[in-house]
Design an enzyme around this catalytic site. Structure first.
Site, PDB file in Angstrom:
ATOM      1  N   ASP A 185       0.852  -1.195   0.000  1.00  0.00           N
ATOM      2  CA  ASP A 185       0.000   0.000   0.000  1.00  0.00           C
ATOM      3  C   ASP A 185       0.885   1.242   0.000  1.00  0.00           C
ATOM      4  O   ASP A 185       1.380   1.658   1.044  1.00  0.00           O
ATOM      5  CB  ASP A 185      -0.930  -0.013   1.215  1.00  0.00           C
ATOM      6  CG  ASP A 185      -1.920   1.151   1.209  1.00  0.00           C
ATOM      7  OD1 ASP A 185      -1.792   2.034   0.345  1.00  0.00           O
ATOM      8  OD2 ASP A 185      -2.805   1.169   2.082  1.00  0.00           O
ATOM      9  N   HIS A 190       0.519   7.851   4.025  1.00  0.00           N
ATOM     10  CA  HIS A 190       1.339   7.194   5.034  1.00  0.00           C
ATOM     11  C   HIS A 190       2.820   7.591   4.952  1.00  0.00           C
ATOM     12  O   HIS A 190       3.636   7.039   5.692  1.00  0.00           O
ATOM     13  CB  HIS A 190       1.206   5.676   4.890  1.00  0.00           C
ATOM     14  CG  HIS A 190      -0.224   5.213   4.905  1.00  0.00           C
ATOM     15  ND1 HIS A 190      -1.021   5.321   6.013  1.00  0.00           N
ATOM     16  CD2 HIS A 190      -0.995   4.662   3.927  1.00  0.00           C
ATOM     17  CE1 HIS A 190      -2.225   4.833   5.740  1.00  0.00           C
ATOM     18  NE2 HIS A 190      -2.242   4.450   4.485  1.00  0.00           N
TER      19      HIS A 190
END
Length: 281
Positions: A185, A190
């Site tokens: 991902d 993030h």
């Protein structure tokens, strides 16, 4: 685009072959914090190729290539968050191997002004057709309600009202999201501070599926003797993000073969996982 009901229930991804090696298995275990203590003989088999074991929630990484994207379902990606995750292991996931992965939209619920809830089911089968793992990934789409589907979602699992039977704490590293994103991902939320701030967060957040893996680690440690084959199901509801560097407290309750759990970050007084449930053997 917008949700078209009941047409959304016919959306599926063609079956495809997905493979992984000991590298992906070890990387995943490291990315959820295992192997911090090289002298810990219980965790070493998850991070060392000798007699390698797979953390059960490696299934979330193995299945990543079969995930149905928000746009294909008619959802506004910018207003869609990962709401829940549930896995059933019909057979233990091997430490290395190949699977045939299929994916479909299993359900869609109309919550009106609150949005929509969409469940995607993924199945991982051995190359001989044997079902290994079933995953249900639930998206909460805040901007996509009002499409005319059913409104009543399944009731969430209720953890016991008594004091927890056990609590385990796990420290996360400041760079843990940067490591975990190598599992598949690569969402910049993030990693990129500017993207995180635009999303309303003070800094990049940890992947929800990383927190999910940490909860799996807690159940493995507390009640499975670090034996992956003993875990049969694991489901959670994501309630708040973890910030890399947070210390996660996992409270657990055991009632026969059912383990209930919740996870929180005490320093920020926030519960990050609710309605946790695992069936073990």
């Amino acid at each position: 685009m917008a949700i078209r009901y009941p047409e959304i229930l016919s959306i599926e991804e063609p079956a495809r072959t997905l493979s992984w090696s000991d590298r992906e298995t070890i990387l995943y275990a490291l990315a959820i914090g295992m192997g911090e203590d090289p002298e810990n003989g219980d965790e070493l088999p998850f991070v060392y190729e000798k007699d390698l074991k797979a953390v059960p929630t490696l299934a979330t990484v193995v299945s990543w290539g079969a995930n149905i994207g928000a746009e294909k379902m008619g959802l506004n990606r910018a207003l869609t968050v990962h709401g829940e995750e549930s896995i059933t292991w019909h057979k233990p996931l091997p430490a290395t191997g190949s699977v045939i992965a299929s994916s479909r939209v299993a359900a869609a619920y109309d919550k009106g002004e609150k949005g929509a809830v969409v469940e995607r089911e993924m199945q991982l089968r051995d190359t001989d057709g044997t079902l290994l793992v079933s995953l249900i990934r639930t998206a909460f789409a805040r901007g996509d309600g009002g499409f005319g589907g059913p409104s009543e979602t399944p009731a969430p699992h209720q953890v016991p009202s008594r004091a927890a039977d056990l609590m385990l704490e796990f420290a996360t590293r400041p760079d843990q999201a940067l490591l975990y994103r190598l599992c598949g991902d690569r969402n910049p939320l993030h990693a990129d501070p500017a993207v995180a701030r635009a999303g309303g967060f003070p800094r990049p957040i940890l992947h929800g599926l990383c927190t999910y893996g940490i909860c799996c680690r807690a159940v493995l440690q507390a009640y499975c003797g670090f034996e992956p084959a003993r875990m049969r199901t694991l489901s959670v509801r994501f309630s708040a993000p973890v910030l890399p560097g947070d210390r996660i407290a996992v409270r657990l309750w055991k009632d026969q073969d059912i383990v209930s759990f919740e996870a929180s970050v005490s320093a920020r007084n926030v519960t990050v996982i609710k309605s946790g449930r695992s069936r073990i053997e």
